[in-house]
Design a protein around this motif. Structure first.
Motif, PDB file in Angstrom:
ATOM      1  N   UNK A 219       8.346  11.157  -8.217  1.00 48.50           N
ATOM      2  CA  UNK A 219       7.595  10.114  -6.987  1.00 48.50           C
ATOM      3  C   UNK A 219       7.002   9.998  -6.616  1.00 48.50           C
ATOM      4  N   UNK A 220       6.258  11.014  -6.399  1.00 48.18           N
ATOM      5  CA  UNK A 220       5.175  10.980  -5.093  1.00 48.18           C
ATOM      6  C   UNK A 220       3.838  10.549  -5.262  1.00 48.18           C
ATOM      7  N   UNK A 221       3.775   9.911  -4.164  1.00 51.28           N
ATOM      8  CA  UNK A 221       2.216   9.261  -4.964  1.00 51.28           C
ATOM      9  C   UNK A 221       1.305   9.636  -4.208  1.00 51.28           C
ATOM     10  N   UNK A 222      -0.124  10.209  -4.681  1.00 51.27           N
ATOM     11  CA  UNK A 222      -0.840  10.833  -4.749  1.00 51.27           C
ATOM     12  C   UNK A 222      -2.545   9.626  -3.974  1.00 51.27           C
ATOM     13  N   UNK A 223      -3.362  10.705  -3.819  1.00 47.68           N
ATOM     14  CA  UNK A 223      -4.523   9.277  -3.432  1.00 47.68           C
ATOM     15  C   UNK A 223      -5.272   9.361  -4.610  1.00 47.68           C
ATOM     16  N   UNK A 224      -6.301   8.391  -4.871  1.00 47.37           N
ATOM     17  CA  UNK A 224      -7.189   8.865  -6.145  1.00 47.37           C
ATOM     18  C   UNK A 224      -8.042  10.366  -6.186  1.00 47.37           C
ATOM     19  N   UNK A 225      -8.484  10.169  -5.257  1.00 46.05           N
ATOM     20  CA  UNK A 225      -9.113  11.699  -4.806  1.00 46.05           C
ATOM     21  C   UNK A 225      -7.946  12.597  -4.792  1.00 46.05           C
ATOM     22  N   UNK A 226      -6.967  13.125  -5.142  1.00 47.13           N
ATOM     23  CA  UNK A 226      -5.609  13.658  -4.720  1.00 47.13           C
ATOM     24  C   UNK A 226      -4.837  14.306  -3.880  1.00 47.13           C
ATOM     25  N   UNK A 227      -5.384  13.883  -2.756  1.00 45.36           N
ATOM     26  CA  UNK A 227      -4.863  14.228  -1.672  1.00 45.36           C
ATOM     27  C   UNK A 227      -3.735  12.884  -1.183  1.00 45.36           C
ATOM     28  N   UNK A 228      -3.041  13.021  -0.356  1.00 43.99           N
ATOM     29  CA  UNK A 228      -1.727  12.585  -0.327  1.00 43.99           C
ATOM     30  C   UNK A 228      -1.172  12.051   1.077  1.00 43.99           C
ATOM     31  N   UNK A 229      -0.806  11.018   1.893  1.00 43.56           N
ATOM     32  CA  UNK A 229      -0.758  10.244   2.899  1.00 43.56           C
ATOM     33  C   UNK A 229       0.510  10.110   2.923  1.00 43.56           C
ATOM     34  N   UNK A 230       1.689  10.711   3.577  1.00 41.26           N
ATOM     35  CA  UNK A 230       2.414  10.211   4.048  1.00 41.26           C
ATOM     36  C   UNK A 230       2.248   9.357   4.890  1.00 41.26           C
ATOM     37  N   UNK A 231       3.910   9.098   5.300  1.00 38.47           N
ATOM     38  CA  UNK A 231       4.326   8.152   6.759  1.00 38.47           C
ATOM     39  C   UNK A 231       5.656   8.100   7.349  1.00 38.47           C
ATOM     40  N   UNK A 232       5.875   8.036   8.635  1.00 35.93           N
ATOM     41  CA  UNK A 232       6.657   8.309   9.314  1.00 35.93           C
ATOM     42  C   UNK A 232       6.742   7.485  10.059  1.00 35.93           C
ATOM     43  N   UNK A 233       7.984   6.549  10.333  1.00 34.34           N
ATOM     44  CA  UNK A 233       8.374   5.662  11.477  1.00 34.34           C
ATOM     45  C   UNK A 233       9.647   4.701  11.028  1.00 34.34           C
ATOM     46  N   UNK A 234       9.798   3.961  12.301  1.00 33.42           N
ATOM     47  CA  UNK A 234      11.009   4.067  11.672  1.00 33.42           C
ATOM     48  C   UNK A 234      11.525   2.463  10.998  1.00 33.42           C
ATOM     49  N   UNK A 235      11.117   2.139  10.395  1.00 33.59           N
ATOM     50  CA  UNK A 235      10.652   0.716   9.194  1.00 33.59           C
ATOM     51  C   UNK A 235      10.375   1.098   8.151  1.00 33.59           C
ATOM     52  N   UNK A 236      11.372   0.779   6.641  1.00 34.99           N
ATOM     53  CA  UNK A 236      11.106   1.509   5.937  1.00 34.99           C
ATOM     54  C   UNK A 236       9.982   0.766   4.924  1.00 34.99           C
ATOM     55  N   UNK A 237       9.024   0.915   4.692  1.00 37.26           N
ATOM     56  CA  UNK A 237       7.575   0.515   4.761  1.00 37.26           C
ATOM     57  C   UNK A 237       7.992  -0.561   3.375  1.00 37.26           C
ATOM     58  N   UNK A 238       7.060  -2.069   3.837  1.00 39.78           N
ATOM     59  CA  UNK A 238       7.321  -3.045   2.554  1.00 39.78           C
ATOM     60  C   UNK A 238       7.350  -2.798   1.168  1.00 39.78           C
TER      61      UNK A 238
ATOM     62  N   UNK B 173       6.664  -1.043  -1.863  1.00 44.25           N
ATOM     63  CA  UNK B 173       8.032   0.068  -2.302  1.00 44.25           C
ATOM     64  C   UNK B 173       6.783   1.526  -2.804  1.00 44.25           C
ATOM     65  N   UNK B 174       6.036   1.267  -3.280  1.00 39.88           N
ATOM     66  CA  UNK B 174       4.991   2.496  -3.846  1.00 39.88           C
ATOM     67  C   UNK B 174       4.932   3.523  -2.840  1.00 39.88           C
ATOM     68  N   UNK B 175       5.491   2.655  -1.695  1.00 35.55           N
ATOM     69  CA  UNK B 175       4.924   4.166  -0.450  1.00 35.55           C
ATOM     70  C   UNK B 175       6.180   4.247   0.373  1.00 35.55           C
ATOM     71  N   UNK B 176       7.201   3.860  -0.364  1.00 35.98           N
ATOM     72  CA  UNK B 176       8.358   4.721   0.294  1.00 35.98           C
ATOM     73  C   UNK B 176       9.126   6.572  -0.126  1.00 35.98           C
ATOM     74  N   UNK B 177       7.855   6.859  -1.501  1.00 35.55           N
ATOM     75  CA  UNK B 177       8.223   7.722  -1.445  1.00 35.55           C
ATOM     76  C   UNK B 177       7.875   9.194  -1.145  1.00 35.55           C
ATOM     77  N   UNK B 178       6.863   8.858  -0.231  1.00 36.38           N
ATOM     78  CA  UNK B 178       6.146   9.081   0.711  1.00 36.38           C
ATOM     79  C   UNK B 178       6.208   9.001   1.727  1.00 36.38           C
ATOM     80  N   UNK B 179       7.518   8.590   2.637  1.00 38.35           N
ATOM     81  CA  UNK B 179       7.297   8.130   3.441  1.00 38.35           C
ATOM     82  C   UNK B 179       9.146   8.373   4.530  1.00 38.35           C
TER      83      UNK B 179
END
Length: 181
Positions: free
Chosen positions: A119-138, A140-146
């Protein structure tokens, strides 16, 4: 230790300093380097000081965001890994508690992201953006990278490559710094 900086223009640091599995340089014991290494690892082998492309693993850590400020569990951050991460097998990012040295304890089962996740989400250019924080992203597509952080707790991130490739060693591929959102 000036040797700690992995890149002149980034916050990422070497975990292993001194270039020796005995933590001795020119007959002097590097006790700070030993303590730094054993913050993350209990064991040490000679091969860890002489890595070769395509074998073993490599790791780097960061305690600070792109502005040089300590990572704060109450804030939200991103980390972008450029395309073509130079790992023959896989890569991972794991978050640790600055006080306990253990993986950060939160409502999330494991505070890590591994490149092999379906379920890892990759950006169109093949890069991967990860998120860090206290609150789960709204979104759903971003949750796998959080990775969840904890308000009131300092944290650090370790980026590991398994089967690191030459682009890692010659630094033609570099992770971005962690950015405050």
């Amino acid at each position: 230790d000036p040797e700690a900086s992995l890149y002149a223009d980034r916050q990422w640091q070497r975990i292993l300093l001194g270039g020796s599995h005995t933590f001795v340089r020119n007959g002097v014991e590097l006790s700070d380097a030993r303590a730094r290494f054993h913050t993350y690892a209990a064991g040490m082998t000679p091969t860890m000081t002489a890595p070769e492309a395509g074998t073993g693993s490599e790791a780097t850590a960061t305690f600070r965001d792109s502005r040089g400020l300590p990572l704060d569990g109450s804030r939200t951050y991103t980390l972008t890994l450029p395309p073509d991460v130079p790992a023959a097998y896989f890569w991972s990012v794991t978050v640790y508690d600055n006080q306990t040295r253990s993986m950060l304890q939160s409502d999330q089962r494991f505070p890590s992201i591994i490149s092999g996740r379906r379920d890892l989400r990759r950006n169109r250019d093949g890069s991967v953006t990860l998120g860090f924080g206290p609150n789960e992203p709204k979104d759903r597509k971003l949750r796998a990278n959080w990775i969840q952080t904890v308000p009131g707790k300092g944290w650090n991130a370790v980026f590991r490559l398994y089967g690191p490739q030459q682009a890692w060693f010659d630094q033609t591929w570099r992770p971005s710094d962690i950015e405050l959102v």
